[in-house]
Design an enzyme around this catalytic site. Structure first.
Site, PDB file in Angstrom:
ATOM      1  N   CYS A 108      -0.036  15.725  20.303  1.00 50.06           N
ATOM      2  CA  CYS A 108       0.491  16.751  20.841  1.00 50.06           C
ATOM      3  C   CYS A 108       1.561  16.291  22.285  1.00 50.06           C
ATOM      4  O   CYS A 108       0.955  15.987  23.039  1.00 50.06           O
ATOM      5  CB  CYS A 108      -0.407  17.706  21.396  1.00 50.06           C
ATOM      6  SG  CYS A 108       0.254  19.191  22.127  1.00 50.06           S
ATOM      7  N   CYS A 111       0.824  18.408  25.256  1.00 48.80           N
ATOM      8  CA  CYS A 111      -0.209  18.084  25.774  1.00 48.80           C
ATOM      9  C   CYS A 111      -0.437  16.753  26.577  1.00 48.80           C
ATOM     10  O   CYS A 111      -0.805  16.526  27.853  1.00 48.80           O
ATOM     11  CB  CYS A 111      -1.339  17.657  24.812  1.00 48.80           C
ATOM     12  SG  CYS A 111      -1.730  18.982  23.797  1.00 48.80           S
TER      13      CYS A 111
END
Length: 181
Positions: A108, A111
């Protein structure tokens, strides 16, 4: 003129990534319930969000998941990653203050941005006595499911055994510092 357009495009792309998170339709729709400490944590957080902070019912609540027996002992590390098979509730119970949970995945992009922000906040977290725990949803899908994480990154601040703040998407240092106060 080209520089202005390029700058505008970069800002627009960053804003899209920043505000959208990594939610993929259908792949993160967790709604299964079970009876555990995680469910208690979640139900307490929902009650806290629905009630006004000045409500006497909130003040009278005494149950907690966070131990305060050794509150004067400093944390060894303010930012840790929950290892596969490791017990999150044990870490939360052994924390000496607030706990910031960061649900993420290695694949991600947002993230990774959030992870850098948390890394940069380690000293700030230590000043506030806050432990930050990174939880990889690929290693801990049951925890993500129990806490109804539907998109990543998702951040939750646990104080006195209750989730008091929650956000999906990247949170900046200023916002997280406000949460810790």
């Amino acid at each position: 003129m080209k520089v202005t357009r390029l700058a505008t495009l970069i800002v627009l792309l960053f804003a899209i990534v920043f505000f959208s998170g990594c939610t993929v339709g259908g792949t993160m729709a967790f709604r299964k319930t079970s009876s555990s400490d995680m469910d208690a944590l979640l139900s307490e957080s929902l009650v806290m969000q629905e009630l006004d902070a000045s409500d006497p019912q909130v003040v009278q609540r005494k149950e907690t998941l966070v131990s305060t027996d050794s509150a004067g002992i400093p944390h060894q590390s303010t930012l840790v990653t929950l290892a596969p098979g490791e017990d999150l509730m044990a870490k939360v119970n052994n924390a000496h203050g607030p706990v910031l949970l960061d649900f993420y995945a290695d694949w991600c992009g947002p993230c990774k941005i959030q992870g850098k922000i948390l890394h940069d906040m380690e000293q700030e977290a230590a000043r506030h006595g806050t432990m930050m725990i990174k939880i990889n949803i690929d290693d801990h899908p049951q925890i993500a499911e129990q806490l109804q994480v539907e998109g990543i990154p998702t951040l939750m601040l646990v104080k006195d055994g209750r989730v008091v703040n929650r956000q999906s998407g990247v949170a900046d240092k200023r916002k997280l510092t406000q949460w810790m106060q």
